[in-house]
Design a protein around this motif. Structure first.
Motif, PDB file in Angstrom:
ATOM      1  N   LEU A   5       0.854  -1.175   0.000  1.00 52.79           N
ATOM      2  CA  LEU A   5       0.000   0.000   0.000  1.00 52.79           C
ATOM      3  C   LEU A   5       0.892   1.227   0.000  1.00 52.79           C
ATOM      4  O   LEU A   5       1.418   1.630   1.032  1.00 52.79           O
ATOM      5  CB  LEU A   5      -0.917  -0.014   1.229  1.00 52.79           C
ATOM      6  CG  LEU A   5      -1.898   1.152   1.355  1.00 52.79           C
ATOM      7  CD1 LEU A   5      -2.840   1.203   0.161  1.00 52.79           C
ATOM      8  CD2 LEU A   5      -2.684   1.044   2.647  1.00 52.79           C
ATOM      9  N   TRP A  13      -6.934   3.482  -4.963  1.00 57.87           N
ATOM     10  CA  TRP A  13      -8.012   3.117  -4.036  1.00 57.87           C
ATOM     11  C   TRP A  13      -9.130   4.151  -4.084  1.00 57.87           C
ATOM     12  O   TRP A  13     -10.315   3.804  -4.195  1.00 57.87           O
ATOM     13  CB  TRP A  13      -7.430   2.993  -2.631  1.00 57.87           C
ATOM     14  CG  TRP A  13      -8.423   2.670  -1.558  1.00 57.87           C
ATOM     15  CD1 TRP A  13      -9.672   2.132  -1.710  1.00 57.87           C
ATOM     16  CD2 TRP A  13      -8.232   2.862  -0.145  1.00 57.87           C
ATOM     17  NE1 TRP A  13     -10.278   1.975  -0.486  1.00 57.87           N
ATOM     18  CE2 TRP A  13      -9.420   2.412   0.486  1.00 57.87           C
ATOM     19  CE3 TRP A  13      -7.184   3.341   0.628  1.00 57.87           C
ATOM     20  CZ2 TRP A  13      -9.573   2.455   1.870  1.00 57.87           C
ATOM     21  CZ3 TRP A  13      -7.331   3.378   2.010  1.00 57.87           C
ATOM     22  CH2 TRP A  13      -8.516   2.940   2.614  1.00 57.87           C
ATOM     23  N   LEU A 227     -10.183  -1.134  -1.948  1.00 62.23           N
ATOM     24  CA  LEU A 227      -8.843  -1.246  -1.361  1.00 62.23           C
ATOM     25  C   LEU A 227      -8.180  -2.549  -1.783  1.00 62.23           C
ATOM     26  O   LEU A 227      -7.003  -2.565  -2.181  1.00 62.23           O
ATOM     27  CB  LEU A 227      -8.936  -1.166   0.161  1.00 62.23           C
ATOM     28  CG  LEU A 227      -7.650  -1.465   0.938  1.00 62.23           C
ATOM     29  CD1 LEU A 227      -6.561  -0.462   0.586  1.00 62.23           C
ATOM     30  CD2 LEU A 227      -7.920  -1.472   2.445  1.00 62.23           C
ATOM     31  N   ALA A 230      -7.101  -2.238  -5.330  1.00 60.64           N
ATOM     32  CA  ALA A 230      -5.975  -1.320  -5.518  1.00 60.64           C
ATOM     33  C   ALA A 230      -4.656  -1.963  -5.126  1.00 60.64           C
ATOM     34  O   ALA A 230      -3.627  -1.742  -5.766  1.00 60.64           O
ATOM     35  CB  ALA A 230      -6.203  -0.046  -4.702  1.00 60.64           C
TER      36      ALA A 230
END
Length: 599
Positions: A5, A13, A227, A230
């Motif tokens: 992330l 996201w 999320l 992503a």
């Protein structure tokens, strides 16, 4: 390959969540029965995430424009921008809770910035098994989801199970049990949230009686699915379930709550929703919570570091605002009367509703209604709001009587900007022309805002400015609203469109491989022609489109396109296609040298 992330994933996201909420918005609105059945949870979540996405985009733009800085923000900057954008743009109970959830995630991910193993998530994390890595790694994401759930519970004065809070906690629980890389953790959080969502009717009577799951929880599942996509690059296998037991995905939208209340508000509770941003110290906010809790219910206070978003349902809206003034500096105050909002929505949905009364209590269409005061704009019976990409097109549409929103390069208008344009039109009936396929969800959310304010709005799904021009050409405010919308929709649908653009890099297309600098001819959104010059490529595009028939060709020239290009194309149409007329406009749009319409 393990994923992480990082700042790019945060931007992705936001974009994926905004698109997914746009698609789910109406369904989420339809199942909104708790805490107030006001059918706006999906719209509120969409507007909240839209604000978050804009803040993240601004962070990227700031880095790209500032000399001597990194080309992109760090993970810390990206997640803080996301949380701040959600906070200042939060709408309703659900949006405020979502802002608090994002704030909790940002707290952990930003604190991990600068850990020895990474640069805030911008690097790669190999062999991520939760072994103490930080930032955007799996362990950081687990702790971020836990912090998000804890902060959300803390922000709600009286937490209720079977709501978005339950779904958030289940997502954190599932993430903590998950092993592997961040993609696996995000996927586990999504799946845990989805399972918790399906169980919400068994936890909350209002949901069980309506036969639906919690609307706010549904929205959170959509955000967590974005999320997971992503971080992993793959969409979740299944979406959330809006109903259970075969019951319809709709509850009592207005007027009567699932709990059988009959008070001033639609559920027998407080009459007003009060929301404002507040600059205040944490000690003052603690006292504010106590005072607002005594005044009403559905109290949510999100934020920190001196900036807060306050949401509460009360009977005395003035007292709620006064409490904020005593605590600090409230601004962006929004007060909604639930009964009035419900009546407006129902009124706006009627096939032939009459214009709402003006400030004197009389409708502008009533016999003998007074003329508007000098200096005050009269309310038109019907207006058209259109989005266009260039100053030339803007002037053309304004001359035709439309209210114009000019789209800037790389900065598509937000739902709030479109809703403001609808207000600026000062009409009880409005037709909205987005003129861009990517604006369909934004336009729908703007229309939902306007309808809640008593305006009857129809969105015609125009995908190109030439379709908007065709719709505007047949607009007739003298006929009924429904007939006008049908005629405008038919004109737009009968217009095929094309654009010519310069390829920025090598890529595979429907027409083959293009190289940077090639001229691309896109017909109805797909690359159909690859050429090396504007006029020659445009001629090929015209021939392909006119092979299926056509009576009128519209050419919209972009900025800095020489006039002889139009003359050459007009001559080509005249010589090669019998009885086909051509009209040319200097649109002035940047980045797209030519837009073509075939009617």
């Amino acid at each position: 390959m393990p994923h992480t992330l990082d700042a790019d994933a945060v931007r992705s996201w936001c974009a994926l969540a905004l698109d997914a909420l746009g698609r789910a918005r109406e369904e989420i609105d339809a199942i909104n029965v708790y805490p107030v059945a006001d059918a706006d949870t999906g719209t509120n979540l969409y507007l909240t995430v839209e604000s978050a996405a804009q803040a993240v985009a601004a962070a990227f733009d700031g880095h790209a424009a500032a000399p001597g800085t990194a080309l992109r923000p760090s993970l810390s900057e990206a997640v803080r921008a996301m949380a701040h954008g959600a906070l200042i743009g939060a709408r309703g109970n659900s949006g405020t809770i979502l802002a608090q959830l994002l704030r909790g995630m940002a707290d952990v991910l930003a604190e991990d910035e600068g850990a020895p193993d990474g640069d805030g998530g911008n690097g790669d994390h190999q062999g991520d098994e939760g072994d103490g890595e930080r930032g955007g790694g799996a362990d950081g994401l687990r702790r971020a989801l836990r912090r998000a759930a804890e902060l959300a519970y803390r922000g709600v004065a009286h937490p209720v199970e079977g709501t978005v809070l339950t779904v958030a906690r289940a997502a954190a629980d599932a993430a903590e049990r998950a092993e592997g890389d961040p993609a696996g953790v995000a996927r586990a959080a999504y799946e845990g949230a989805r399972a918790a969502l399906e169980a919400t009717p068994a936890q909350l009577g209002a949901l069980a009686r309506a036969g639906v799951v919690d609307a706010g929880g549904y929205g959170l599942v959509v955000v967590l699915g974005a999320l997971a996509q992503a971080v992993s690059g793959r969409a979740p296998a299944a979406g959330p379930v809006a109903t259970r037991g075969g019951c319809p995905a709709a509850g009592p939208a207005h007027g009567t709550s699932a709990d059988g209340g009959s008070g001033a508000g639609p559920d027998g509770g407080p009459a007003f929703e009060v929301i404002y941003l507040l600059e205040a110290e944490e000690t003052a906010v603690a006292r504010l919570r106590e005072r607002l809790d005594a005044l009403g219910d559905s109290l949510v206070v999100a934020g920190g570091d001196g900036l807060w978003n306050v949401h509460v349902h009360v009977d005395d809206a003035g007292a709620a605002v006064e409490a904020g003034i005593e605590a600090g500096r409230p601004y962006r105050v929004r007060i909604t009367h639930f009964g009035t909002a419900a009546a407006r929505r129902a009124h706006a949905d009627q096939p032939h509703h009459r214009p709402p009364a003006d400030d004197t209590g009389r409708r502008p269409d009533a016999p003998g209604a007074p003329e508007p005061p000098a200096g005050r704009a009269a309310r038109a019976p019907r207006a058209v709001v259109t989005v266009v990409p260039g100053e030339g097109l803007a002037a053309l549409c304004a001359e035709a009587g439309a209210t114009v929103v000019t789209a800037r390069p790389g900065e598509p208008p937000a739902a709030g900007e479109l809703a403001q344009a609808v207000r600026r039109a000062r009409a009880p009936e409005v037709v909205l022309l987005p003129n861009d396929a990517d604006l369909r969800h934004t336009a729908a959310a703007a229309a939902a805002q306007a309808r809640a304010e008593g305006v009857r709005v129809a969105v015609i799904p125009t995908r190109s400015p030439v379709q908007g021009l065709a719709a505007l050409a047949v607009h007739e405010p003298g006929r009924s609203f429904d007939e006008d919308v049908v005629a405008m929709t038919s004109a737009a649908g009968a217009t095929r469109y094309a654009e010519l653009a310069v390829a920025e890099r090598q890529a595979w297309t429907m027409a083959g491989v293009c190289q940077a600098g090639d001229m691309l001819g896109l017909i109805d959104g797909d690359v159909a022609v690859i050429g090396d010059g504007l006029a020659g490529t445009a001629q090929t595009v015209l021939d392909r489109m006119l092979a299926a028939g056509g009576e009128l060709v519209t050419l919209v020239l972009g900025a800095d396109v020489p006039g002889d290009v139009a003359e050459r194309l007009e001559r080509h149409v005249r010589e090669g296609h019998f009885a086909v007329d051509t009209v040319v406009y200097h649109g002035g749009q940047p980045g797209v040298p030519l837009i073509i319409g075939i009617e």
